[in-house]
Design an enzyme around this catalytic site. Sequence first.
Site, mmCIF file in Angstrom:
data_model
loop_
_atom_site.group_PDB
_atom_site.id
_atom_site.type_symbol
_atom_site.label_atom_id
_atom_site.label_comp_id
_atom_site.label_asym_id
_atom_site.label_seq_id
_atom_site.Cartn_x
_atom_site.Cartn_y
_atom_site.Cartn_z
ATOM 1 N N ASP A 75 70.223 88.036 8.271
ATOM 2 C CA ASP A 75 71.520 88.977 8.371
ATOM 3 C C ASP A 75 72.547 88.610 7.497
ATOM 4 O O ASP A 75 72.987 87.505 7.234
ATOM 5 C CB ASP A 75 71.838 88.926 9.896
ATOM 6 C CG ASP A 75 72.662 89.908 10.217
ATOM 7 O OD1 ASP A 75 72.782 91.101 9.448
ATOM 8 O OD2 ASP A 75 73.167 90.059 11.177
ATOM 9 N N HIS A 115 71.684 92.639 -0.995
ATOM 10 C CA HIS A 115 70.253 92.876 -0.767
ATOM 11 C C HIS A 115 69.804 91.836 -1.910
ATOM 12 O O HIS A 115 68.652 91.150 -1.524
ATOM 13 C CB HIS A 115 70.040 94.246 -0.470
ATOM 14 C CG HIS A 115 70.427 94.786 0.687
ATOM 15 N ND1 HIS A 115 70.384 94.179 1.847
ATOM 16 C CD2 HIS A 115 70.976 95.978 0.903
ATOM 17 C CE1 HIS A 115 70.942 95.020 2.822
ATOM 18 N NE2 HIS A 115 71.368 96.171 2.126
ATOM 19 N N LEU A 143 50.551 79.126 3.109
ATOM 20 C CA LEU A 143 51.324 79.708 3.899
ATOM 21 C C LEU A 143 51.118 81.238 4.217
ATOM 22 O O LEU A 143 50.691 81.782 3.127
ATOM 23 C CB LEU A 143 52.676 79.752 3.342
ATOM 24 C CG LEU A 143 54.098 80.532 3.786
ATOM 25 C CD1 LEU A 143 54.200 79.832 5.249
ATOM 26 C CD2 LEU A 143 55.249 80.632 2.868
#
Length: 245
Positions: A18, A35, A129
């Site tokens: 955020d 972004h 991962l």
Amino acid sequence: MKNIDLNRIPSHIAIVMDGNGRWAQAHGVPRLAGHNAGMLAMKNIVRRCGQLGVGHLTVYAFSTENWKRSAEEVGGIFRLLILYVERELAELHKNNVRVSILGDYEKLPADAVSSLKKALKKTAGNTGLHFCIALNYGSRDEITQACRRLAVKAKAGQLDPEDITADHISRHLFTGEEMERVPDPDLVIRTSGEKRLSNFLLWQSAYSEFVFVDTLWPDFTVEEFEKAIIEYQGRERRFGGREQK
Ligand code: FPP
């Protein structure tokens, strides 16, 4: 500062990334530039997770509520996503990362869907991962869909409503059997000073540890990420039971 204990790395870390918008505002640049900076921060965290041996990393990239944003911003986020896949897929694959999507991503624009499918297909067999990107994801929507599927089975006489357990619900979530049961997150991190879950992994985070930091997501560094893991490692987890002596 204490060092990270490599023997106690959380198996699943979930992050609410955020603060991109506020970062952009603070720098006097368009929201989309925020972004883009957020995407770069995400790239560093993904790489570090692979190095540390984190099993699963889930990031909240686009919620079911984010459609309320301007068409320009929403379209821009999806373009960034395509760019991310194009730029990073080879490296993700080289690093043995398996990409998954959490959420109803087929409702995204067709070019984003096909780019994501390419990433899913290419990395499906990887064993390092597990990187889950939550896209068009909302927990209430996820739980609602799970209930609906259980109700369908009950109606068809395949399941007695009396036999429904929490485990049935878990198995029917997006993180359930479709994803070979991703373990619940051990640690949930939210950046930018907001202290709420915002419809993210509500069911799965029942016993997660939370770390909230004031840093805006684009400024969230690998060092700060490690600090959050160290904080997690200092916590005592009881899962509703009593302290272990
Ligand atoms: C929250 O910041 C962030 C988002 C809604 C999008 C997250 C996107 C990225 C990190 C980059 C794109 C990468 C992919 C994979 C899509 P905000 O805009 O809510 O910040 P604000 O609260 O300051 O407005």
